[in-house]
Design an enzyme around this catalytic site. Structure first.
Site, PDB file in Angstrom:
ATOM      1  CE  LYS A   1      -5.636  30.027  -8.845  1.00 11.04           C
ATOM      2  NZ  LYS A   1      -6.730  31.034  -8.932  1.00 11.04           N
TER       3      LYS A   1
ATOM      4  CG  PHE B   1     -16.967  25.770  -3.341  1.00  8.66           C
ATOM      5  CD1 PHE B   1     -17.891  25.643  -2.301  1.00  8.66           C
ATOM      6  CD2 PHE B   1     -15.659  25.331  -3.123  1.00  8.66           C
ATOM      7  CE1 PHE B   1     -17.519  25.111  -1.071  1.00  8.66           C
ATOM      8  CE2 PHE B   1     -15.277  24.797  -1.905  1.00  8.66           C
ATOM      9  CZ  PHE B   1     -16.197  24.692  -0.880  1.00  8.66           C
ATOM     10  CB  ILE B   2     -14.195  29.745  -2.612  1.00  4.66           C
ATOM     11  CG1 ILE B   2     -13.689  28.301  -2.607  1.00  4.66           C
ATOM     12  CG2 ILE B   2     -13.625  30.494  -1.408  1.00  4.66           C
ATOM     13  CD1 ILE B   2     -12.181  28.164  -2.715  1.00  4.66           C
TER      14      ILE B   2
ATOM     15  CE1 TYR C   1      -9.086   9.803 -11.203  1.00  4.91           C
ATOM     16  CE2 TYR C   1      -9.104  11.744  -9.799  1.00  4.91           C
ATOM     17  CZ  TYR C   1      -9.385  11.135 -11.006  1.00  4.91           C
ATOM     18  OH  TYR C   1      -9.954  11.866 -12.006  1.00  4.91           O
TER      19      TYR C   1
ATOM     20  CG  ASN D   1      -8.011  11.730  -1.954  1.00  5.32           C
ATOM     21  OD1 ASN D   1      -8.046  12.791  -1.329  1.00  5.32           O
ATOM     22  ND2 ASN D   1      -7.480  11.628  -3.162  1.00  5.32           N
TER      23      ASN D   1
ATOM     24  CB  THR E   1      -4.414  26.518  -5.345  1.00  7.71           C
ATOM     25  OG1 THR E   1      -4.174  25.185  -4.958  1.00  7.71           O
ATOM     26  CG2 THR E   1      -3.697  26.744  -6.664  1.00  7.71           C
ATOM     27  CG  ASP E   2      -2.546  23.493  -1.175  1.00  9.04           C
ATOM     28  OD1 ASP E   2      -3.196  23.345  -2.234  1.00  9.04           O
ATOM     29  OD2 ASP E   2      -2.711  22.752  -0.194  1.00  9.04           O
ATOM     30  CD  GLU E   3      -4.356  21.570  -6.598  1.00 11.36           C
ATOM     31  OE1 GLU E   3      -4.036  21.148  -7.719  1.00 11.36           O
ATOM     32  OE2 GLU E   3      -5.510  21.481  -6.146  1.00 11.36           O
TER      33      GLU E   3
ATOM     34  CE1 TYR F   1      -7.048  25.723 -10.367  1.00 18.35           C
ATOM     35  CE2 TYR F   1      -5.901  24.162  -8.939  1.00 18.35           C
ATOM     36  CZ  TYR F   1      -6.679  25.299  -9.100  1.00 18.35           C
ATOM     37  OH  TYR F   1      -7.081  26.014  -7.989  1.00 18.35           O
TER      38      TYR F   1
END
Ligand SMILES: NC(=O)c1ccc[n+]([C@@H]2O[C@H](COP(=O)([O-])OP(=O)(O)OC[C@H]3O[C@@H](n4cnc5c(N)ncnc54)[C@H](O)[C@@H]3O)[C@@H](O)[C@H]2O)c1
Length: 361
Positions: free
Chosen positions: A167, A12-13, A220, A262, A136-138, A163
């Protein structure tokens, strides 16, 4: 001519980044795209640029040391932009191991190959070589609902999902290479991206696809988890600006100043689709908030992510340019105009594209 090695460029990115770079630099740069073409890699995303003389696709796994070293041996790579990763949190909950393999070991392979190619006998690095690790910010964990709290580059890492843990591990490896060897790199930690070519397992294309098919729209938990959304082309621009204007060895957070629950995203998509569809279109009749179905929450679901992109703005002059209202319209319109792309992706037909296009190359 500057040569870029882009990993994960069929995703995608990565594919949006490659489009952005050719639009900006045209024939001034060369791009080698290395991608294993997992379920998330789709060469159809790059159909319009695949015949360029200054573009090469290499099908390889970033964990394959020999294949990656060979690319560095055969080409004088100036920039690495490292996107390739397993990227879906839900999949990481089901199968964490592949995330460790690709995201951690694959990043180690990329770092070692670049170091080997770029290091001089005195331990310094060839002039002008740069590695950018896309993260990622995650990795920063989860914020509560206090609207004044943000992630900064100094926020301690606290990943929760397999995930984000993978990262975070890969970020730490890049930091270790910078600290130990003065390896010329940067890390960018970005918020949620949206835009064209996103695999429809992710929230926005999933909702668009389901809504158009009149299927239920799964949300969710209570739907109030907050993400900061950034239009993917703005992210591509940030990556380029960090490599060209950023200080080496620094981390830059990239965010959209655009926090949304969301459930707000889902309702916006329904509203915009209703606007876009003709009254005579049978798909319009089915569109309503009644399609929304709250489902059991994701395990360990982080509540809120929010980035204050102050450093990248003050040091480099980057700011998100696409307002959400405009970006989401453009995105919906893109999926709307590319229903064949969506059909190929959801049926798995896109996997045949490589065979068709590249079997003799
Ligand atoms: N999507 C987001 O919102 C977001 C936000 C912040 C950071 N990121 C990061 O940006 C990067 C790209 O994300 P994306 O959403 O484009 O992901 P994606 O899943 O759409 O694409 C990943 C690409 O990497 C390739 N790939 C996977 N494993 C590979 C391997 N072992 N060897 C070679 N290629 C492999 C896939 O084939 C695919 O083309 C990732 O590193 C991700 O962690 C994503």
């Amino acid at each position: 001519m500057r040569t870029y090695l882009v990993t994960g460029g069929a995703g995608f990115i990565g594919s949006n980044y490659i489009h952005y770079m050719f639009k900006k630099y045209d024939n001034e740069i060369r791009i080698i795209n290395v991608d294993a073409l997992t379920y998330a890699g789709n060469l159809e995303n790059l159909k319009d640029i695949e015949d360029r003389d200054n573009y090469t696709f290499v099908k390889a796994n970033i964990c394959d040391r020999d294949a990656i070293n060979k690319i560095f041996e055969e080409n004088d790579i100036d920039r690495v932009v490292h996107f390739a990763a397993e990227s879906h949190v839900d999949r990481s909950i089901v199968n964490p191991e592949i995330f460790v393999q690709t995201n951690v070991l694959g990043t180690a392979t990329m770092l070692n190959a670049a170091k080997k190619a770029w290091e001089l006998p005195d331990g310094t690095f060839k002039e002008g070589k740069k590695f950018l690790h896309v993260s990622t910010d995650e990795v920063y964990g989860s914020l509560d609902d206090d609207p004044t709290a943000f992630f900064y580059e100094t926020t301690p890492y606290s990943p929760h999902s397999p995930y984000s843990a993978s990262k975070a591990s890969s970020d730490m490896l890049v930091k270790a290479y910078m600290d130990t060897y003065k390896f010329p790199a940067n890390i960018t930690n970005c918020s949620n991206n949206y835009g064209p070519y996103q695999f429809p397992e992710k929230l926005i294309p999933l909702i668009i696809n389901n809504a158009l098919a009149g299927k239920t729209l799964p949300v969710y938990g209570d739907g109030k988890n907050v993400r900061d959304w950034l239009y993917v082309e703005d992210h591509a621009k940030a990556i380029d600006m960090v490599q060209e204007k950023g200080r080496l060895f620094e981390t830059y957070n990239v965010g959209g100043h655009n926090e949304k629950q969301n459930i707000e995203i889902v309702k916006t998509i329904i509203d915009v689709l209703k606007d876009e569809l003709d009254d005579s279109d049978p798909r319009k009749a089915n569109l309503s908030y009644d399609l929304i179905k709250y489902v059991e929450d994701r395990k360990g679901h982080d509540r809120r992510y929010a980035i204050a992109p102050d450093k990248i703005k003050s040091e480099i002059g980057w700011e998100p340019e696409t307002m959400f209202k405009e970006g989401i319209r453009k995105t919906i319109k893109w999926y709307f105009d590319h229903m064949d792309w969506m059909a190929n992706v959801t049926s798995g037909d896109y996997e045949k594209y490589y065979e068709k296009m590249y079997k003799n190359k």
